[in-house]
Motif scaffolding. Sequence first.
Motif, short mmCIF file in Angstrom:
data_model
loop_
_atom_site.label_atom_id
_atom_site.label_comp_id
_atom_site.label_asym_id
_atom_site.label_seq_id
_atom_site.Cartn_x
_atom_site.Cartn_y
_atom_site.Cartn_z
N ASP A 38 0.83 -1.13 -0.01
CA ASP A 38 0.00 -0.05 -0.02
C ASP A 38 0.72 1.18 0.00
O ASP A 38 0.53 2.29 -0.83
CB ASP A 38 -1.01 -0.01 1.16
N LYS B 155 0.88 3.97 -2.99
CA LYS B 155 0.57 5.51 -2.80
C LYS B 155 1.47 6.37 -3.47
O LYS B 155 1.43 7.25 -4.15
CB LYS B 155 0.34 5.91 -1.41
N ASP C 218 0.86 8.85 -6.53
CA ASP C 218 0.88 10.18 -6.21
C ASP C 218 2.07 10.70 -7.32
O ASP C 218 2.01 11.92 -7.49
CB ASP C 218 1.84 10.43 -4.95
#
Length: 325
Positions: free
Chosen positions: A294, A298, A302
């Motif tokens: 995870d 991310k 991003d």
Amino acid sequence: TAGVSSTMAFVPASLTTSRADRFSLNAGTEAAPSFTSDGAKSQVGNDSFLNENLMARAQNGPGKKNEESLKIGIVGAGLAGMVAAMDLADAGHQVEMFEVRPFVGGKVSSWQDKNGNHIEMGLHVFFGCYYNLFGIMKRTGGFDKNLRIKEHVHTFVNEGGKLGSLDFRFPIGAPVSGLQAFAKTEQLGLEDKFHNAVRLGTSPIVRALVDFDGGMDMVRELDEITFTEWFTQLGGKRGSLDRMWDAIAYALGFLDCDSISARCMLTIFMLFAIRTEASVLRMLDGSPQTGLHDPIIKYLEDRGVKINLSSPCREIVHDLDPETG
């Protein structure tokens, strides 16, 4: 990865695609890598095993942007694919990933069942010499938060719940700490300890203590035989494999000693003998998905990376350079 749909790998916008140039990947035709920097050379071969600086490289990323931004497709969202995507995105490229499974992580994956339970592919332990991976976890913010360091003891749970151990805690580091751990372990009887001492004492591990490159060359020659075949050549017994070595083999590659390569097992033993921290274990606080993947997802999202799950790739379309072919 075989699948039912076809996906095209991205190429620079200046190129056009010709269907006549479709091909199937053949791992046997890969050219040998050519490096132009000491930094790149240090990440392959024997140097990569003992190079603690790899943690800083993994943590800091490529460190510069490319002049031209390319559209790049990555087939497979295992750890290698995701880390490649991290570096490419940080270098300024547009990256899209294609994964055949409905979850990322490859061999280190986990998923949730219909009841919300996390199902893991197998036991995941993180040895202290995983410098690259630790650097990646520091880069994504997961190292301090999601990894728990274990006491310097390897614990074995036997039938009936009886515990055994390899206790590496000792005032003197490797290889002495490892030798006393094997001498004291409850997992092996005196006869098995003797046969283990003979087998490991005549192994490439001893040479690696004074000549790491020479020891690694010897280990590479053992890639075609299993650890069981190698271990039993000089009297090693089945009991040792069942009570100790199978557990370590499962932790390394989800295979037992009858299946795992002798090269794989002996490589990690060599690191145990040379680096005290190599045998220190860490485990995730939670599943691989929440603790490892995870934060990487991310990080990628991003930076504009698109991850396509349940998206098998059957073939790759590319262009040949008209001048070089």
